[in-house]
Design a protein around this motif. Structure first.
Motif, mmCIF file in Angstrom:
data_model
loop_
_atom_site.group_PDB
_atom_site.id
_atom_site.type_symbol
_atom_site.label_atom_id
_atom_site.label_comp_id
_atom_site.label_asym_id
_atom_site.label_seq_id
_atom_site.Cartn_x
_atom_site.Cartn_y
_atom_site.Cartn_z
ATOM 1 N N TYR A 166 4.985 -31.184 -32.914
ATOM 2 C CA TYR A 166 6.070 -30.202 -32.915
ATOM 3 C C TYR A 166 5.670 -28.876 -32.274
ATOM 4 N N THR A 205 8.166 -23.939 -42.671
ATOM 5 C CA THR A 205 9.557 -24.296 -42.984
ATOM 6 C C THR A 205 10.450 -23.063 -42.980
ATOM 7 N N LEU A 241 11.001 -21.907 -39.366
ATOM 8 C CA LEU A 241 11.927 -22.763 -38.625
ATOM 9 C C LEU A 241 13.366 -22.577 -39.096
ATOM 10 N N ALA A 242 13.547 -22.403 -40.409
ATOM 11 C CA ALA A 242 14.903 -22.276 -40.958
ATOM 12 C C ALA A 242 15.569 -20.964 -40.548
ATOM 13 N N SER A 270 6.216 -18.946 -37.357
ATOM 14 C CA SER A 270 5.963 -20.383 -37.250
ATOM 15 C C SER A 270 4.732 -20.661 -36.396
ATOM 16 N N GLN A 303 12.052 -36.465 -39.048
ATOM 17 C CA GLN A 303 12.436 -35.169 -38.508
ATOM 18 C C GLN A 303 13.947 -35.085 -38.310
ATOM 19 N N CYS A 314 14.747 -29.003 -39.970
ATOM 20 C CA CYS A 314 13.726 -27.964 -40.060
ATOM 21 C C CYS A 314 12.984 -27.975 -41.395
#
Length: 508
Positions: free
Chosen positions: A308, A367, A370-371, A383, A441, A446
């Protein structure tokens, strides 16, 4: 200082030579990723996809414009996926043979024999343009995976048996260090202006077998494992000579006495094969710890992070994400070196706990980043930072330690079978993550790293409760820990009769 505890030139040479197999393993892991588009184009030509599609293109079209369509062709996708997956399948199959190969002619000759596979695999891939590239590359990757499954068990076995007790952790960590260096070399060599281009990619893949050629020249100069010579073959004089070659002239009495007791113990029970080890109640706790540590390595999400990372770097505005990925590889290598320096001071258990706990926190941070990255631009950099820290914590403990701690947890008799089972567990879980992560995924989006955070928390708790510290302990003392309880006893039984009495009372 007792000269038997010093690092000698011969010992360093033997460890370096063995670790060449680990370097080759790491190179083979990483080499297939960078030239993916170029290889897919040649697969398309070989399968006739390229010819069929270019015949209907306008005259001013170029091959580069057609490349994405060829890569999306179902036949090309199938053969490319097989090229990647067949490596893990080969490793899963051959990991069961580690004990057989290691005991057949010895650790050194075992590594020497399997190099034939690596050279053959390198030739298949390096000469793939001479026939059908997709068939040649898949065949080469299968053979190379079979080789790597063997060497990922043989190298830690040999290093663990020749290393002095005081340096067993640091030298054992060199297996992982060689793997990450191999991955980094493959990432750099795979750059477009080096070997990852239309003309040179077969050479890039073929170089997977190069370390085997060098190792083949050096292995005959390496001493055989003293523990193998004494405990399995009963050759005390040869074991003594091997000890002196590895550690310099010193009084070998205590080491030979330890091996004598271990041999007596091994002679009292039948030869321990894989199925015997699985059924044995004596080694059940050690085996459970060994397998869980290998599961923690692969189910930690480290491969998902690598998968990722390129997308996250691209979202952060990095113009060349491939260089950022190479930066991750550099951090991978640097923190493995940190582990080499710390493992015999801080201890295996402590470093594993720090690594797993740190990775858990990083997965949660990842997490959150990404969110919220669409709401706050700076969250993307959170991130990115989490990725670098995640990799750092992995290489401090959970990455290198599972490979060599298995050799510490088991005595000479069950060690080959234990390494085979642990290796199979590692390869199988690696394959499962590689095959299922893209689906997970899509399902979790996310929040995918929350799954890994939960797993990491469970592995951290398990390590705290069940994994003993093996730093500075003899193989006999480590075995006594499991028979007497989960905590290190204040008084370790030194006498063979005392240890045997302890085993008898535990079994009862």
């Amino acid at each position: 200082m007792d000269s038997g505890k010093q690092l000698t030139g011969t010992l360093a040479f033997a460890v370096f030579t063995a670790a060449l197999g680990s370097l080759q393993y790491g190179y083979s892991l990483g080499v297939i990723n960078a030239p993916q588009k170029v290889i897919e184009k040649h697969y398309g030509r070989s399968l006739g996809v390229w010819t069929e599609r270019t015949t209907v293109l306008p005259e001013n079209s170029t091959e580069e414009e057609e490349l994405p369509e060829v890569g999306d062709d179902p036949a090309v996708v199938i053969y490319w996926s097989l090229s990647v997956a067949i490596f893990s399948i080969g490793g899963m199959l051959s990991s069961f043979l580690v004990g057989f190969v290691g005991d057949l002619k010895g650790r050194v000759k075992g590594m020497l024999m399997v190099n034939v596979l690596a050279v053959a695999a390198g030739l298949l891939m390096g000469l793939c343009k001479m026939w059908k590239p997709h068939i040649m590359v898949i065949s080469g990757r299968a053979v190379m995976g079979f080789y790597c499954g063997l060497t990922s068990g043989l190298v830690p076995m040999y290093i663990g048996e020749i290393a002095p007790k005081a340096y067993r952790g640091a030298l054992g960590t060199l297996h992982q260090l060689a793997i990450v260096i191999g991955i980094l070399i493959s990432q750099v060599a795979g750059l477009d202006f080096l070997l990852g281009n239309d003309d040179m990619w077969p050479l890039l893949l073929g170089l997977s077998g190069a370390p085997a050629v060098l190792q083949t020249l050096l292995l005959p100069l390496c001493p055989e494992s003293p523990r193998y010579l004494y405990i399995l073959l009963g050759k005390e004089q040869e074991a003594q000579k091997s000890l002196c070659r590895l550690r310099g002239p010193y009084d070998t009495t205590s080491d030979l006495e330890e091996m004598r007791r271990e041999k007596e113990e091994a002679d009292k029970e039948p030869r321990i094969l894989i199925f015997s080890l699985i059924r044995s109640s004596v080694y059940r706790q050690q085996l459970f710890v060994a397998l869980m540590m290998h599961l923690s390595q692969q189910l930690s999400g480290i491969n998902a992070i690598f998968y990722y990372s390129t997308a996250i770097f691209a979202q952060a505005g990095v113009s060349q994400p491939v260089y950022a990925t190479i930066g991750v590889g550099v951090i991978n290598t640097v923190f493995t070196m940190v582990s080499v320096a710390l493992v015999d001071r801080a201890g295996r258990r402590n470093l594993t706990l720090i690594g797993l706990g740190g990775m858990c926190c990083c997965a949660i941070t990842m997490t959150v980043g990404l969110a919220l990255q669409n709401q706050f631009i700076w969250m993307t950099y959170v991130s990115m930072s989490a990725i670098f820290l995640f990799v750092s914590f992995f290489e401090i403990g959970p990455g290198p330690i599972p490979w060599f701690i298995v050799a510490e947890l088991f005595s000479q008799g069950p060690r080959p079978a234990a390494l085979a089972l642990a290796g199979c567990c590692n390869w199988t879980s690696n394959f499962i993550i590689g095959m299922t992560f893209s689906y997970i995924q899509v399902w979790l989006g996310c929040y995918v790293f929350l799954l890994f955070a939960a797993l990491l928390f469970c592995f951290t708790v398990f390590t705290y409760l069940r994994v003993p510290e093996t730093k500075g302990k003899t193989f006999e003392e480590i075995a006594a820990v499991f028979h007497k309880g989960r905590k290190i006893p204040q008084q370790i039984p030194r006498d063979h009769s005392e240890l045997q009495q302890l085993k008898t009372s535990t079994d009862a």
